[in-house]
Design an enzyme around this catalytic site. Sequence first.
Site, PDB file in Angstrom:
ATOM      1  N   ASP A 123       0.856  -1.194   0.000  1.00 12.41           N
ATOM      2  CA  ASP A 123       0.000   0.000   0.000  1.00 12.41           C
ATOM      3  C   ASP A 123       0.891   1.243   0.000  1.00 12.41           C
ATOM      4  OD1 ASP A 123      -2.917   1.093   0.740  1.00 12.41           O
ATOM      5  OD2 ASP A 123      -1.463   2.204   1.935  1.00 12.41           O
ATOM      6  N   MET A 124       0.604   2.173  -0.901  1.00 13.00           N
ATOM      7  CA  MET A 124       1.407   3.384  -0.982  1.00 13.00           C
ATOM      8  C   MET A 124       1.159   4.259   0.249  1.00 13.00           C
ATOM      9  SD  MET A 124       2.648   2.538  -3.768  1.00 13.00           S
ATOM     10  CE  MET A 124       3.791   3.892  -3.937  1.00 13.00           C
ATOM     11  N   TYR A 173      -1.858  10.295  -2.547  1.00 12.41           N
ATOM     12  CA  TYR A 173      -2.056  11.508  -3.357  1.00 12.41           C
ATOM     13  C   TYR A 173      -1.046  12.592  -2.963  1.00 12.41           C
ATOM     14  CZ  TYR A 173      -6.671   9.755  -4.942  1.00 12.41           C
ATOM     15  OH  TYR A 173      -7.692   9.024  -5.488  1.00 12.41           O
ATOM     16  N   ASP A 232      -4.187   2.636  -4.948  1.00 10.50           N
ATOM     17  CA  ASP A 232      -2.815   2.671  -4.408  1.00 10.50           C
ATOM     18  C   ASP A 232      -2.393   1.392  -3.714  1.00 10.50           C
ATOM     19  OD1 ASP A 232      -4.121   2.843  -1.917  1.00 10.50           O
ATOM     20  OD2 ASP A 232      -2.514   4.108  -1.115  1.00 10.50           O
ATOM     21  N   GLU A 233      -3.051   0.268  -4.015  1.00  8.81           N
ATOM     22  CA  GLU A 233      -2.584  -0.950  -3.355  1.00  8.81           C
ATOM     23  C   GLU A 233      -2.715  -2.179  -4.240  1.00  8.81           C
ATOM     24  OE1 GLU A 233      -5.696  -2.050  -0.028  1.00  8.81           O
ATOM     25  OE2 GLU A 233      -5.576   0.108  -0.294  1.00  8.81           O
TER      26      GLU A 233
HETATM   27  P1  TTP Z   1      -5.391   5.262   1.545  1.00  9.20           P
HETATM   28  O1  TTP Z   1      -4.455   4.164   1.144  1.00  9.20           O
HETATM   29  O2  TTP Z   1      -6.537   4.877   2.394  1.00  9.20           O
HETATM   30  O3  TTP Z   1      -4.603   6.374   2.350  1.00  9.20           O
HETATM   31  P2  TTP Z   1      -3.247   7.120   2.023  1.00  9.20           P
HETATM   32  O4  TTP Z   1      -2.465   6.415   0.971  1.00  9.20           O
HETATM   33  O5  TTP Z   1      -3.519   8.560   1.784  1.00  9.20           O
HETATM   34  O6  TTP Z   1      -2.477   7.044   3.411  1.00  9.20           O
HETATM   35  P3  TTP Z   1      -1.810   5.773   4.111  1.00  9.20           P
HETATM   36  O7  TTP Z   1      -0.346   6.071   4.166  1.00  9.20           O
HETATM   37  O8  TTP Z   1      -2.426   5.731   5.469  1.00  9.20           O
HETATM   38  O9  TTP Z   1      -2.135   4.558   3.308  1.00  9.20           O
HETATM   39  O10 TTP Z   1      -5.959   5.961   0.264  1.00  9.20           O
HETATM   40  C1  TTP Z   1      -5.200   6.093  -0.934  1.00  9.20           C
HETATM   41  C2  TTP Z   1      -5.612   7.364  -1.638  1.00  9.20           C
HETATM   42  O11 TTP Z   1      -6.986   7.287  -1.982  1.00  9.20           O
HETATM   43  C3  TTP Z   1      -5.455   8.583  -0.776  1.00  9.20           C
HETATM   44  O12 TTP Z   1      -4.142   9.128  -0.874  1.00  9.20           O
HETATM   45  C4  TTP Z   1      -6.532   9.494  -1.286  1.00  9.20           C
HETATM   46  C5  TTP Z   1      -7.599   8.566  -1.845  1.00  9.20           C
HETATM   47  N1  TTP Z   1      -8.765   8.479  -0.925  1.00  9.20           N
HETATM   48  C6  TTP Z   1      -9.875   9.277  -1.173  1.00  9.20           C
HETATM   49  O13 TTP Z   1      -9.893  10.036  -2.151  1.00  9.20           O
HETATM   50  N2  TTP Z   1     -10.944   9.213  -0.331  1.00  9.20           N
HETATM   51  C7  TTP Z   1     -10.971   8.389   0.760  1.00  9.20           C
HETATM   52  O14 TTP Z   1     -11.951   8.364   1.510  1.00  9.20           O
HETATM   53  C8  TTP Z   1      -9.820   7.556   1.005  1.00  9.20           C
HETATM   54  C9  TTP Z   1      -9.793   6.645   2.192  1.00  9.20           C
HETATM   55  C10 TTP Z   1      -8.745   7.642   0.141  1.00  9.20           C
HETATM   56 CA    CA Z   2      -4.897   2.120   0.207  1.00 12.73          CA
HETATM   57 CA    CA Z   3      -2.201   4.139   1.051  1.00 11.55          CA
END
Ligand code: TTP
Ligand code: CA
Ligand code: CA
Length: 626
Positions: A18-19, A23, A120-121
């Site tokens: 998972d990234m 964003y 992102d995963e």
């Molecule tokens: P996530 O993997 O949930 O979060 P993240 O990558 O920002 O942070 P983390 O390091 O904790 O993994 O989400 C991936 C991307 O998806 C996030 O950067 C923005 C987008 N996103 C939304 O647009 N709306 C949402 O409700 C969520 C959860 C994520």
């Molecule tokens: Ca994710």
């Molecule tokens: Ca992520």
Amino acid sequence: MPVARPESQEPRVIAHVDMDCFYVQVEQRRNPDLRGVPTAVVQYNSWKGGGLIAVGYEARKFGVKRSMRGDEAKRACPDIQLVQVPVARGKADLNLYRSAGSEVVAILSTKGKCERASIDEVYLDLTDAAKSMLLESPPEMLDSIPEEALKSHVLGLSSDENKGEEDVRKWLCQPNADYQAKLLACGTIIVAELRVRVLQETKFTCSAGIAHNKMLAKLASPMHKPAQQTVVPATSVPDLLASLPVKKMKQLGGKLGSSLQDDLGVNTVGDLLKFSEQKLQDLYGINTGTWLWKIARGISGDEVEDRLLPKSHGCGKTFPGPMALKTTSSVKQWLNQLCEELSERIQSDLDQNKRVAQTLTLHARAFKEDEVDPLKKFPSKSCPLRYGTSKIQEDAMHLFELGLGDFLNSKNLGWGITSLAVGASKIVDIPNGTTSILKYLTEKRTSCNSSDCSDALPGEPDHATSLICQKDADTKSYKGHEVPLESKVEENPKTKAPRESASDSKRLSDRDANAKGTILRYFSGGSSSNQSSTSKVETTQIEEQERISSSTASISNSHQNLNLNQNNNALSENWIINIEEIDPSVVDELPLEIQREIRGWIHPSKRINTAKRGSTIAHYFSPARK
Ligand code: TTP
Ligand code: CA
Ligand code: CA
């Protein structure tokens, strides 16, 4: 309801990658001045500074969370840089992030079967790569173990800070370990090397979980973020599950998890060990009972699917509060925009990947001036998808009118639409070697008869057959559709990993990578010289805050097939949406309230509690249990 799939008899090595703050990292790569600076990405709807959708780790240190709006984030962290998502056609345009995700997938998919699980995963099945490594260059034979692998968090190893790396080295090289543990050690090194490559080639950091199945890998990946990896040896599974709250487990976030808590007093997944398989089957039915019995033991047979491309496409927009659409002409105007984007995306999927989408679906949220049935939902509607922007627009509007008719129940009431989304699903490959889509369709058409047609519609259709049957069933048919008739078919799309922006991603210089040593050090470094630069986002646009309805899905999630068509009508007759065909990776792109409804169908537990998303699962595992 969850079903236990038969687990493989052979040991497997599965990773979930998972990234980190994805964003934000994409924006930081675009604008290096943002590196090391507290940064968040905000929604396009910018009431009170816009809702935060991604928060960088530097900003998290100040208590900034995804649940905040920009104004609140500025109060918590005055230097925070707020970057607005790119906008096209009056709504967020996620293409930049999608392409960035594809760059990462292109690297990760080089080592094994790869399933793109969201923007992102990914899941990776590294079993074959681990077996080869064990045969050719097992860890104990390596001249040196990669530093990133030594930084791994191996659940169950002592957490003595000073001896951490030495303990991991011993664990990776233990001569008396069983075959399963040795494969996991190889998987640990392979993932560490992949993560270093991802950083070098894309400048993005990621975190990973490495285990013997998807469920455990997914649980592990957020345990040490950012830029770290967590390994779950089989011997550590009981301790991990003993302290894992049931609601944190995929598929237990909803009613089933509540029933376990309220009716059985089961608070952690490990608490389920008290019950026999028979007892759980008596209480929850054979399938769910067996599934519960297995997850209590960390057993899951779910396979990593070989899928680099999304299963469906969707785009939507919310119209909160006073922005609600109250006339068909305003709905038409917005639907036209959404359909234009959808059309472009399915067209580019066709051009690049030789895939055809077969079903068009319209989702909406609405209210009406009717006190009698205020909770009635706007029914989702589907029909065969015809290529060509104007046809999609025409059909989507027709679906809207059908849905509105059902929603209002033929009464002449005032109404308002608070969100709209269109989706394209049932995407199938055009077979290799097909040089003309028209020819392909014509050939298939001749082999289709009416009995294929009626059989294909209700259940799991034979895709190629149903494509034609649906066209035949649709009186407008594909005649004159705007699919380019002579599409070049070059290669199997499955093997063609998209790498749209690879050229922008200048390689991180060796000097940078070496100087930082491990990915974690790279991540936590970075300049803070720009902290005073001004926000990149205009926050003047005032909008009513989106209200997310918590009411339950209009369609029971106990049905695998959701018949979204309750009425007899020409367009949507017999159209059935299979929840398996909704790609979780595109749900993020839909309006929040529609996301919530769809997630309720796919995984009752997924992202229900967004308020806690910034925290890791790690704090549920006390050091004593490690
Ligand atoms: P996530 O993997 O949930 O979060 P993240 O990558 O920002 O942070 P983390 O390091 O904790 O993994 O989400 C991936 C991307 O998806 C996030 O950067 C923005 C987008 N996103 C939304 O647009 N709306 C949402 O409700 C969520 C959860 C994520
Ligand atoms: Ca994710
Ligand atoms: Ca992520």
